[in-house]
Design a protein around this motif. Sequence first.
Motif, PDB file in Angstrom:
ATOM      1  N   ILE A   1       0.838  -1.203   0.000  1.00 14.55           N
ATOM      2  CA  ILE A   1       0.000   0.000   0.000  1.00 14.55           C
ATOM      3  C   ILE A   1       0.877   1.260   0.000  1.00 14.55           C
ATOM      4  CG2 ILE A   1      -1.697   1.314   1.336  1.00 14.55           C
ATOM      5  CD1 ILE A   1      -2.874  -1.399   2.242  1.00 14.55           C
TER       6      ILE A   1
ATOM      7  N   LYS B   1       2.225   1.735  -3.544  1.00 17.63           N
ATOM      8  CA  LYS B   1       1.214   1.409  -4.557  1.00 17.63           C
ATOM      9  C   LYS B   1       1.444   2.136  -5.878  1.00 17.63           C
ATOM     10  CE  LYS B   1      -2.405   4.668  -2.986  1.00 17.63           C
ATOM     11  NZ  LYS B   1      -1.579   5.370  -1.982  1.00 17.63           N
TER      12      LYS B   1
ATOM     13  N   GLU C   1      -9.492   3.831 -10.074  1.00 17.20           N
ATOM     14  CA  GLU C   1      -9.794   3.480  -8.680  1.00 17.20           C
ATOM     15  C   GLU C   1      -9.024   2.244  -8.204  1.00 17.20           C
ATOM     16  OE1 GLU C   1     -12.945   1.434 -11.251  1.00 17.20           O
ATOM     17  OE2 GLU C   1     -11.865   3.354 -11.211  1.00 17.20           O
TER      18      GLU C   1
ATOM     19  N   PHE D   1      -6.667  -0.345  -6.533  1.00 15.66           N
ATOM     20  CA  PHE D   1      -5.973  -0.347  -5.241  1.00 15.66           C
ATOM     21  C   PHE D   1      -5.342  -1.732  -5.086  1.00 15.66           C
ATOM     22  CE2 PHE D   1      -5.589  -0.410  -0.580  1.00 15.66           C
ATOM     23  CZ  PHE D   1      -5.100   0.876  -0.341  1.00 15.66           C
TER      24      PHE D   1
ATOM     25  N   TYR E   1      -7.679   4.158   3.634  1.00 16.88           N
ATOM     26  CA  TYR E   1      -6.764   3.269   4.353  1.00 16.88           C
ATOM     27  C   TYR E   1      -6.157   4.033   5.520  1.00 16.88           C
ATOM     28  CZ  TYR E   1      -2.541   0.660   5.534  1.00 16.88           C
ATOM     29  OH  TYR E   1      -1.558  -0.016   6.215  1.00 16.88           O
TER      30      TYR E   1
END
Length: 500
Positions: free
Chosen positions: A136, A139, A157, A159, A179
């Motif tokens: 994350i 990313k 969008e 992820f 997040y």
Amino acid sequence: MYWGQSLIHELKGKQKVSTGISPSGPIHLGNLREILTGDIIYKSLLMDGKESEFIYLADDIDPLRKVYPFLPESYKEHVGKPLRDIPAPSGDGTYSEFYLNPFLKALKSLDVKPQVIKTGELYRDGKFGEIIEKVIEKKDEIRKILETISGRELEPEWFPYNPKCSVCGRINSTTVTGYSDTKVSYSCKCGNNGESDIYHDDGKLPWRIEWPAKWKILKVTIEPFGKDHGTVGGSYDTGKEIVEKIFEYPAPLPLIYERILLKGKGAMHSSTGVNIPAQEILSFAPPEIVRYIMARVPATRHIEFDPALGFLSTMDEFERLMKMEQEKNTTEEQHWIATLSKAGRPYETVPDYRHLTTLVQIYSSEERIGEILRSEGKDQDPDILKETIDMARIWVHNYAPEASKFSLKNTDDPVSINEDERKMLCDFNSKLGTLDSWEPEKIHECARESIGNSGMQPADGFKVIYRVLIGNERGPRLGFFLSVIPRERVLARFKTICGD
């Protein structure tokens, strides 16, 4: 040098071989190629004196992607849910266990003993937690890697984590909305809004990120995989870049294996129904033969599997190899193939399969078949004999071509032959009656002489003999065939044609 040996010969240090599959349907011979290739590499490492481990990953947290042809329409409501959360088709246990357990049982009989790891449990136990945090955090770099190498643009969008909805249970219907502090917020198409904890099994990484994450977490050094993952820009290419640039771990040595084709039908695949389940293969094929099918051919070449006569030819080929191995008359490459084909039991205890396919069509009694084998000087382990007899019966019933199936004619069954054919048969019968021993070679020589004396072509003469005995123009090797039938029965059949 044997292909498995050449792959690993120059490697240094401890190795960990990994294979895996999503248990989304019947696990078939094509799937067996992956894990048997892994097992061959693992055992090649051991034969070469190298320390090695072997793991098998069951990707049971993968979602059900669609209602496959072998599933009822009622499974439409489970599409998108992890396989480990879906009920089994039998109604007992989970979907993933329903397909995984028979496969693991098959592996045991093949002498394949990896450490079995369920991916869902790795998520549940927090093993992916730190990796997901890094994913994350990085990313944007990962997005760039995926788009650059695969040549495909990701959705705005996108992820790098797929939360599982706490209400409908689906992984493929959520959109990440935020997040914070190891919690991923999401909204689901079912109307639910919730949070997933990345240190639990509340979601999963996308495949192209999850695969290199497993390499890092489990310290994998070698992995065989199918050609669909090994294409330019495919999941191995993106995985290699992610594991080395993001996770700072060397990508494992790849081995791209080719597909197994089912003769006349094409590549095996669970989702298309073109397959023979692993348990079905092992119901008629001795485990040594399944291993041999994989071991003899380099993994980079495709295999065409013919469960009919081609299977018997493979059996004969393997029998010749094992005889050479017992006589210590193999090349180094043949020795490796023979060794890696073994399935944890002495192969000399396994009876001649082709011979059994004849015997089971003559005798229903396992005891009688055992007596015949012992009379030929072949002592057999009773359990292995029974198992192989059952296999031969299944092969004859389900896979033998019609031309290979037969039943003995009764002594007085009528048959249409001409006078020249009758004379040849009578000469053959006379010769059989004077034999001092009822042995395959002597029986075959009598047939050859009688056919030659008649002036008939050999092929035509043998057709006549088979037609009289079994009603077909082809049959098992004549000498061996008649040698396992009581001489009196054979002579009585010919006597009805020749008279006194």
